[in-house]
Design an enzyme around this catalytic site. Sequence first.
Site, PDB file in Angstrom:
ATOM      1  N   CYS A  52      -1.730  -2.473  -7.406  1.00 53.52           N
ATOM      2  CA  CYS A  52      -2.971  -3.166  -5.498  1.00 53.52           C
ATOM      3  C   CYS A  52      -3.165  -1.262  -5.382  1.00 53.52           C
ATOM      4  CB  CYS A  52      -1.186  -3.154  -4.458  1.00 53.52           C
ATOM      5  SG  CYS A  52       0.349  -2.892  -4.400  1.00 53.52           S
TER       6      CYS A  52
ATOM      7  N   ARG B 216      -4.589   0.523  -7.315  1.00 54.47           N
ATOM      8  CA  ARG B 216      -5.818   1.598  -8.428  1.00 54.47           C
ATOM      9  C   ARG B 216      -5.836  -0.049  -9.873  1.00 54.47           C
ATOM     10  NH1 ARG B 216      -3.687   6.202 -10.379  1.00 54.47           N
ATOM     11  NH2 ARG B 216      -2.038   6.073  -8.692  1.00 54.47           N
TER      12      ARG B 216
ATOM     13  N   SER C 299       1.391   8.502  -6.969  1.00 53.40           N
ATOM     14  CA  SER C 299       1.131   7.321  -6.356  1.00 53.40           C
ATOM     15  C   SER C 299       0.723   7.332  -4.766  1.00 53.40           C
ATOM     16  CB  SER C 299       2.515   6.960  -6.407  1.00 53.40           C
ATOM     17  OG  SER C 299       2.636   6.133  -7.973  1.00 53.40           O
TER      18      SER C 299
ATOM     19  N   GLU D 162       7.234   7.485  -5.564  1.00 54.49           N
ATOM     20  CA  GLU D 162       7.711   5.338  -6.366  1.00 54.49           C
ATOM     21  C   GLU D 162       8.515   4.889  -7.955  1.00 54.49           C
ATOM     22  OE1 GLU D 162       5.982   2.762  -6.976  1.00 54.49           O
ATOM     23  OE2 GLU D 162       3.794   3.634  -7.311  1.00 54.49           O
TER      24      GLU D 162
ATOM     25  N   ALA E 165      13.126 -11.523  17.901  1.00 52.24           N
ATOM     26  CA  ALA E 165      12.864 -12.449  17.689  1.00 52.24           C
ATOM     27  C   ALA E 165      11.744 -12.638  17.083  1.00 52.24           C
ATOM     28  CB  ALA E 165      13.497 -14.285  18.674  1.00 52.24           C
ATOM     29  N   GLY E 166      11.357 -11.552  17.984  1.00 50.71           N
ATOM     30  CA  GLY E 166      10.009 -11.253  16.561  1.00 50.71           C
ATOM     31  C   GLY E 166       9.558 -10.614  15.843  1.00 50.71           C
ATOM     32  N   GLU E 167       8.253 -10.841  14.894  1.00 47.98           N
ATOM     33  CA  GLU E 167       8.249 -10.123  13.758  1.00 47.98           C
ATOM     34  C   GLU E 167       8.971  -8.990  12.749  1.00 47.98           C
ATOM     35  OE1 GLU E 167       4.210  -8.400  10.857  1.00 47.98           O
ATOM     36  OE2 GLU E 167       3.600  -9.448  13.211  1.00 47.98           O
TER      37      GLU E 167
END
Lengths: 428, 286
Positions: free
Chosen positions: A52, A54, A110, A115, A191-193
């Site tokens: 995602c 390169r 990276s 990573e 109860a959110g994301e």
Amino acid sequence: MSSALVFLGWNHRATPLDLRERLAFSPERAREALEGLFREKVFSEGVIISTCNRAEIYGVTELEDGLTPLSRFLARFHGVEESLLLSTALSGRGEVTVRHLFEVASGLDSMVLGEAQILGQVREAHRRATEARTARTVTNRLFQAALECGKRVRTETELGSKPTSVPGIALSLTGRIFESLAGCRVLLLGAGETVELTASLLVDAGVSDLLFCNRSPEKAAALAAQANGRTLPWDDRVSAFAHVDIVLSATGSQEPVVRAEAVKKLLAHHSRRGPLLVLDLAVPRDIEPEVGDLPDVYRYDLDALGALARKNTAERQGEVPKARSIVDESVRKYEEWLLGLSHVDVVRGLRGKLEELRLAELERYSSKLGKLGPGDRELVERITESLVAKILHGPTVGLKEGDPSERLERAAAVRSLFRLDRLDGEKK
Amino acid sequence: MALLPSSLASATALGYVALVCYAISTGFYGAYLRKPRPIFGRAATGLAAAGATLNLVALYARSAVLHSVPYRDLVGSMALLGFFLAVISLLLEIRHRDRSLGPYLMPVVFLFLLVALRVPAAKSPPAPELKGVIFALHVTLNMLAYAALAVACALSALYLVAGHALKGGKSLTTGGAASRLPSLRYLERANRTSLGVGVLASTCGFLLGVSWAWRVWRPDHPSWAFDPKIISVALILAFYWAVLVRAHRGAAPSTTARLSVLGFGLVIVSYTAINLFVSRLHTFYR
């Protein structure tokens, strides 16, 4: 005409996401592209890395300016203007290519420094190219050396040892408090994301006892149904601290929803076994900081987790020089190997080896040869020299035949079969 | 058994070889803590196991040479305690597949054996009344108890260090040696288990000791029950029972850890100072 190792790529540093998305290669598209490059004789070997962050293509070209036909081909292949491609591309020949790939594999290039996933992605790209037979002598060795370099950086430096993302840090702290998340009871406030995402991560990590607690019980019930958890009335949120292992809070409340005094009073009257981890991921904070002062309660908020993320990032930066010296060493080794594949070098090495053997044999039989007259000794010398020349003729011609990759393959085979690498090493 | 050392000197030499194994094992455990390379871990475990085996053989050989139980004096007792500690450390390592306790337990094992090898051995043979099954069980169970309580102490200290590191505010890190400590929950559970083993073994050992003393001491020393050693052990035992019961009822793990460290401090005092200098009857090692 000599062959050269080149690369052309687009990464997170210079290329915007929308263009990177257009330049991405699925495994099938990568194979298609490499086949096209082989057909048009741009490449005789090639590997494509597409993640995602390169899209990079590495290969061996015999063309004087191999990068121009390569970018032209890719512009056609992706349906993107060539000028746009060139304005955002990174490219290189020879050592620059080797160094770039080694830095990529080491995580030095990276988006998140150090990573770990990139090493697996490089390995996967190499595996696919090997399967498609587009990776051959030079690129095979290049990618093997890159993977080796990446592994060394990972084991010999601290570049990737500490997490730098908030979820990674939260997970790392969780691991230091509980040997495993399986069997942990978790209370989720809100109860959110964030709660929804965390709940699914927790389920994936093996947590089977999730308690959802929210001001509006319907939302909590919906999340509980989704994660196979249970709900808890909002008013019982503090009393639940006595029998859960982890509390995660991410409500949208402007006021703390858990007061330190209430938790203190609860824990004074209710015994609970083991430590309690409290993760407050809300802004403004949901749980009063003083909760963290209670014995065996470990409370972290976004400030603490963010500070750790920054600290770990800075520490990773400190490891860059060490990682770069490993990259330098790996590049030097690879370049030495690559230089050794030149026709002149291999023939010279082979000649030296055979001459050495010839002289050794003459030396071995010197006492017997000493009994011969000068003319006979001269004849023996000439016979052995002629024998060496005849043996050398075949490989000398054969090393010049075929396409560049075939020639390199043969050169590598000769070096390996006649142990020329060992000879070089001994000389050094 | 023909391979066993036949003299006291060679049994002692074997003890020193065990000591070297423990020392190198400690070094490898330390290296493993800093850099968890499998080779360091395997070397540490292997050397600890070799040390424990040699320790046991040395104890057995010494007993065979002296025609006596290994714990006839302080030398044997300390060496036996070191052996039990090494065994408990290895068992915990195998049971939990976790080497992070080794760096902390193995130095203690080393110290116990070192002291055992450095203190002078008893010159005279043990009194005849020190023989028999009850006495042997009393001593063996107490040695096991001391080892388990020492492990509980080490686990507690680790719990406090790890907990402090996790509460560290600005000094909080996700790496370094602190991150290689076992998890808090593991330390808390292992501490409770070790405390349980230690308290049970100690209670049984104490009761057997009391029964032996009733038979052997009472005729000549009617006030044997007031010997400082017996009183101190009874008090320490009561203290440990209280800690254990509180822990099982859900006391804060950090409080249990602090009390466990304190308890072992009392055990050391009882085992050394009271035994050697205060007790009038429990004086086998003088």
